[in-house]
Design an enzyme around this catalytic site. Structure first.
Site, PDB file in Angstrom:
ATOM      1  CG  ASP A 145      24.884 -10.187   3.167  1.00 19.03           C
ATOM      2  OD1 ASP A 145      24.864 -11.431   3.397  1.00 19.03           O
ATOM      3  OD2 ASP A 145      25.312  -9.714   2.025  1.00 19.03           O
ATOM      4  CG  MET A 197       6.365   4.850   4.717  1.00 20.38           C
ATOM      5  SD  MET A 197       6.770   4.201   6.047  1.00 20.38           S
ATOM      6  CE  MET A 197       7.320   2.446   5.748  1.00 20.38           C
ATOM      7  CD  GLU A 198       8.842   6.302  -0.382  1.00 16.16           C
ATOM      8  OE1 GLU A 198       8.199   6.024  -0.813  1.00 16.16           O
ATOM      9  OE2 GLU A 198       8.799   7.127   0.734  1.00 16.16           O
ATOM     10  CG  LEU A 234      -2.058  -1.290   1.197  1.00 17.60           C
ATOM     11  CD1 LEU A 234      -2.880  -1.247   2.531  1.00 17.60           C
ATOM     12  CD2 LEU A 234      -2.700  -1.533  -0.266  1.00 17.60           C
ATOM     13  CB  CYS A 235       4.322   2.150   0.015  1.00 17.94           C
ATOM     14  SG  CYS A 235       5.080   3.059   1.385  1.00 17.94           S
ATOM     15  CG  HIS A 236       1.735   6.517  -3.196  1.00 16.79           C
ATOM     16  ND1 HIS A 236       1.381   6.620  -1.834  1.00 16.79           N
ATOM     17  CD2 HIS A 236       1.767   7.543  -3.410  1.00 16.79           C
ATOM     18  CE1 HIS A 236       1.543   7.852  -1.335  1.00 16.79           C
ATOM     19  NE2 HIS A 236       1.874   8.436  -2.236  1.00 16.79           N
TER      20      HIS A 236
END
Length: 126
Positions: free
Chosen positions: A96, A81-82, A43-45
């Protein structure tokens, strides 16, 4: 933050790891992740991202790395969010690439520090 032993931090700083340039690779991974956020978070556009900057600063007191992302868009929406995705993937990539030296590293404190614009307006951590 990505916390690690001093020995691991020094090896990362020296570029003395089998997988190569850890900091450069982690930075690229974070930039790529910011651009793929809408594919990773339901739902993140998708957004037209203008700028992504990743900062990986060594912290000898921690010891480890302080990771920060700054994301800008030309649109009138927030890109928190990004930025959070960029920091997360940068930290995971660093983990990693250094895990052969130390598996006990840990990621902590991922949070929004500030944002401007968007529907909810400006925010600065208080």
């Amino acid at each position: 933050y990505l916390r690690m032993t001093r020995a691991t931090m020094e090896a990362v700083q020296m570029g003395d790891l089998p997988k190569g340039d850890v900091l450069g690779t982690a930075r690229i991974a974070g930039i790529m992740a910011a651009k793929q956020t809408s594919n990773l978070i339901p739902l993140c556009h998708p957004l037209s991202i203008k700028t992504v900057e990743i900062s990986l600063e060594p912290d000898h007191d921690c010891p480890g790395y302080h990771i920060q992302a700054m994301v800008k868009t030309a649109g009138q929406t927030g890109v928190e969010m990004e930025a959070l995705t960029a920091v997360s993937v940068t930290a995971l990539t660093l983990y990693d690439m250094a895990k052969a030296l130390e598996k006990s590293m840990h990621i902590e404190g991922i949070r929004l520090i500030s944002k401007t614009g968007g529907k909810s307006g400006d925010y600065t951590i208080g």
